[in-house]
Design a protein around this motif. Sequence first.
Motif, PDB file in Angstrom:
ATOM      1  N   ALA A 209     -47.582 -64.997   2.111  1.00 38.94           N
ATOM      2  CA  ALA A 209     -46.940 -63.682   2.117  1.00 38.94           C
ATOM      3  C   ALA A 209     -47.502 -62.801   1.005  1.00 38.94           C
ATOM      4  N   ALA A 210     -47.780 -63.406  -0.155  1.00 36.37           N
ATOM      5  CA  ALA A 210     -48.389 -62.650  -1.253  1.00 36.37           C
ATOM      6  C   ALA A 210     -49.783 -62.167  -0.867  1.00 36.37           C
ATOM      7  N   PHE A 211     -50.549 -63.023  -0.184  1.00 32.24           N
ATOM      8  CA  PHE A 211     -51.873 -62.602   0.300  1.00 32.24           C
ATOM      9  C   PHE A 211     -51.739 -61.484   1.322  1.00 32.24           C
ATOM     10  N   LEU A 212     -50.713 -61.561   2.178  1.00 35.20           N
ATOM     11  CA  LEU A 212     -50.499 -60.515   3.185  1.00 35.20           C
ATOM     12  C   LEU A 212     -50.304 -59.161   2.522  1.00 35.20           C
ATOM     13  N   LEU A 213     -49.576 -59.130   1.410  1.00 35.46           N
ATOM     14  CA  LEU A 213     -49.336 -57.860   0.726  1.00 35.46           C
ATOM     15  C   LEU A 213     -50.587 -57.309   0.046  1.00 35.46           C
ATOM     16  N   THR A 214     -51.636 -58.124  -0.072  1.00 36.42           N
ATOM     17  CA  THR A 214     -52.908 -57.593  -0.581  1.00 36.42           C
ATOM     18  C   THR A 214     -53.680 -56.889   0.529  1.00 36.42           C
ATOM     19  N   LYS A 215     -53.379 -57.242   1.771  1.00 33.25           N
ATOM     20  CA  LYS A 215     -54.057 -56.629   2.911  1.00 33.25           C
ATOM     21  C   LYS A 215     -53.240 -55.478   3.502  1.00 33.25           C
ATOM     22  N   LYS A 216     -51.922 -55.656   3.522  1.00 33.43           N
ATOM     23  CA  LYS A 216     -51.009 -54.649   4.054  1.00 33.43           C
ATOM     24  C   LYS A 216     -50.012 -54.314   2.953  1.00 33.43           C
ATOM     25  N   PRO A 217     -50.243 -53.241   2.212  1.00 34.97           N
ATOM     26  CA  PRO A 217     -49.396 -52.921   1.057  1.00 34.97           C
ATOM     27  C   PRO A 217     -47.920 -52.845   1.414  1.00 34.97           C
ATOM     28  N   TYR A 218     -47.102 -53.207   0.443  1.00 33.00           N
ATOM     29  CA  TYR A 218     -45.650 -53.225   0.647  1.00 33.00           C
ATOM     30  C   TYR A 218     -45.144 -51.882   1.168  1.00 33.00           C
ATOM     31  N   ALA A 219     -45.668 -50.794   0.611  1.00 35.10           N
ATOM     32  CA  ALA A 219     -45.197 -49.453   0.998  1.00 35.10           C
ATOM     33  C   ALA A 219     -45.466 -49.138   2.460  1.00 35.10           C
ATOM     34  N   SER A 220     -46.418 -49.832   3.074  1.00 34.48           N
ATOM     35  CA  SER A 220     -46.766 -49.545   4.469  1.00 34.48           C
ATOM     36  C   SER A 220     -45.762 -50.139   5.459  1.00 34.48           C
ATOM     37  N   PHE A 221     -44.873 -51.019   4.985  1.00 30.14           N
ATOM     38  CA  PHE A 221     -43.824 -51.551   5.846  1.00 30.14           C
ATOM     39  C   PHE A 221     -42.709 -50.514   5.918  1.00 30.14           C
ATOM     40  N   SER A 222     -42.608 -49.856   7.038  1.00 27.56           N
ATOM     41  CA  SER A 222     -41.663 -48.744   7.138  1.00 27.56           C
ATOM     42  C   SER A 222     -40.859 -48.826   8.432  1.00 27.56           C
ATOM     43  N   LEU A 223     -39.551 -48.988   8.282  1.00 31.60           N
ATOM     44  CA  LEU A 223     -38.622 -48.990   9.408  1.00 31.60           C
ATOM     45  C   LEU A 223     -37.322 -48.334   8.947  1.00 31.60           C
ATOM     46  N   PRO A 224     -36.519 -47.828   9.874  1.00 32.32           N
ATOM     47  CA  PRO A 224     -35.192 -47.318   9.493  1.00 32.32           C
ATOM     48  C   PRO A 224     -34.336 -48.458   8.923  1.00 32.32           C
ATOM     49  N   ASN A 225     -33.387 -48.099   8.084  1.00 31.97           N
ATOM     50  CA  ASN A 225     -32.548 -49.124   7.446  1.00 31.97           C
ATOM     51  C   ASN A 225     -31.820 -50.000   8.455  1.00 31.97           C
ATOM     52  N   TRP A 226     -31.362 -49.387   9.558  1.00 32.44           N
ATOM     53  CA  TRP A 226     -30.649 -50.193  10.550  1.00 32.44           C
ATOM     54  C   TRP A 226     -31.562 -51.255  11.163  1.00 32.44           C
ATOM     55  N   SER A 227     -32.857 -50.930  11.257  1.00 36.01           N
ATOM     56  CA  SER A 227     -33.813 -51.904  11.800  1.00 36.01           C
ATOM     57  C   SER A 227     -33.996 -53.080  10.850  1.00 36.01           C
ATOM     58  N   TRP A 228     -34.073 -52.789   9.551  1.00 33.73           N
ATOM     59  CA  TRP A 228     -34.201 -53.870   8.569  1.00 33.73           C
ATOM     60  C   TRP A 228     -32.959 -54.764   8.588  1.00 33.73           C
ATOM     61  N   LEU A 229     -31.783 -54.139   8.751  1.00 27.57           N
ATOM     62  CA  LEU A 229     -30.548 -54.915   8.849  1.00 27.57           C
ATOM     63  C   LEU A 229     -30.573 -55.832  10.065  1.00 27.57           C
ATOM     64  N   LEU A 230     -31.011 -55.290  11.196  1.00 28.33           N
ATOM     65  CA  LEU A 230     -31.069 -56.073  12.432  1.00 28.33           C
ATOM     66  C   LEU A 230     -32.038 -57.242  12.284  1.00 28.33           C
ATOM     67  N   VAL A 231     -33.216 -56.967  11.721  1.00 23.66           N
ATOM     68  CA  VAL A 231     -34.218 -58.020  11.521  1.00 23.66           C
ATOM     69  C   VAL A 231     -33.682 -59.085  10.570  1.00 23.66           C
ATOM     70  N   MET A 232     -33.003 -58.655   9.503  1.00 23.50           N
ATOM     71  CA  MET A 232     -32.483 -59.594   8.514  1.00 23.50           C
ATOM     72  C   MET A 232     -31.450 -60.534   9.131  1.00 23.50           C
ATOM     73  N   PHE A 233     -30.501 -59.981   9.901  1.00 23.98           N
ATOM     74  CA  PHE A 233     -29.473 -60.833  10.498  1.00 23.98           C
ATOM     75  C   PHE A 233     -30.046 -61.721  11.607  1.00 23.98           C
ATOM     76  N   THR A 234     -31.055 -61.238  12.315  1.00 21.27           N
ATOM     77  CA  THR A 234     -31.716 -62.064  13.328  1.00 21.27           C
ATOM     78  C   THR A 234     -32.442 -63.237  12.674  1.00 21.27           C
ATOM     79  N   ALA A 235     -33.146 -62.956  11.574  1.00 22.54           N
ATOM     80  CA  ALA A 235     -33.846 -64.023  10.845  1.00 22.54           C
ATOM     81  C   ALA A 235     -32.850 -65.014  10.251  1.00 22.54           C
ATOM     82  N   GLY A 236     -31.726 -64.502   9.728  1.00 26.97           N
ATOM     83  CA  GLY A 236     -30.696 -65.380   9.191  1.00 26.97           C
ATOM     84  C   GLY A 236     -30.111 -66.286  10.256  1.00 26.97           C
ATOM     85  N   TYR A 237     -29.914 -65.739  11.447  1.00 27.06           N
ATOM     86  CA  TYR A 237     -29.419 -66.553  12.568  1.00 27.06           C
ATOM     87  C   TYR A 237     -30.442 -67.631  12.927  1.00 27.06           C
TER      88      TYR A 237
END
Length: 353
Positions: A209-237
């Motif tokens: 994951a650290a190597f991934l952030l060298t290729k795709k900068p953290y700032a380039s990950f862009s989604l609405p907050n509700w999408s991050w919430l949905l992804v987080m709860f799906t991953a938690g499940y």
Amino acid sequence: MNQSQQFSVSKERLPGLDLVRVLAVYFIILSHAGFETFRGIGVPFLLALSGFLITNSLLKEINVKKSINTPRFWRNRFLRIAPAYYTFIIAAFILDTVILGDSWENNLLFFAATHTVNYFNALHGHGSGMVAHLWTLSTMEQFYLVYPLLLIGAFKSSRPVTVLITFVALSIGWRMLIYTEIVSFDNKIPWIYNALDTRIDSLLIGSLAAFLLTKKPYASFSLPNWSWLLVMFTAGYGLNLSKSLPDFHYTIGFAFEGSLAIIVMLCIMKLSEAKWLSIVNGKLITNLAKISYPMYLYHPIGLGIGFKLSDNFLFGMLLGTVSILILATISFLVIEKPFMYLRIEHNVKGAFR
């Protein structure tokens, strides 16, 4: 090491990581307190986060110096971990053997002193004493010992990511051989669950994951907050589902769970940028993150105090949490902080040599 290879490692402090660190430790505490929902959730976070943070730090060093100063890395890890660790071992030994009258059998003291509690658990099963939980820390410490050398070799091959993925695959394959009993172990599940050789992929997922952030900068990950919430709860499940499927969990599952933990970590980081979650990057969480290591160390003692003081489970849990925070704060101020300054002093002197 291939000096032509550059990685765009962000110099800014990534948001939300302090909360991830605190949650990883507290999920383990909740699990050991008896909350089944959190059983097996904190460990993937702790291992993947450790791999991520160590790799992010080493990649910055490689970018600047084109090499890794392994003696300095090991010295820093020792000064960070050992003082509080050995203080806790002494306290746990006295509490277990003198006060509670429980003997440390099968050379447990030797395993604890040599940071190999994970292999004690692998050989003898996961015990219920004051140091059984140290298997996670032992796994991470052994990883810190070998990982810089692995990373140096990976860079010499000019394909570091491929090398790390290969080791992830080898770890999964080794687990499958043990689980299917092609390779025979008397305690196959304890070995799979505790040993570095069967858990290293969980740490390497964080490294990737650290190597991934060298290729795709953290700032380039862009989604609405509700999408991050949905992804987080799906991953938690997905994390909860994986641990309920033994054939999957003990073979491919650890790598899968580590990947989901990284996804949840990213979601927390992105959500922490929202104004309504500004507390995530505030002093409260930062201070809790500072004592998260001794919280992890002392939580069996803290929980024991809490449940001794109250028969009510929730009130006992509250008292246990307060006890953990008090013990962790004392450990940080009295034991860790002086060695922290020593570590900084050594690094400053090394920079001017």
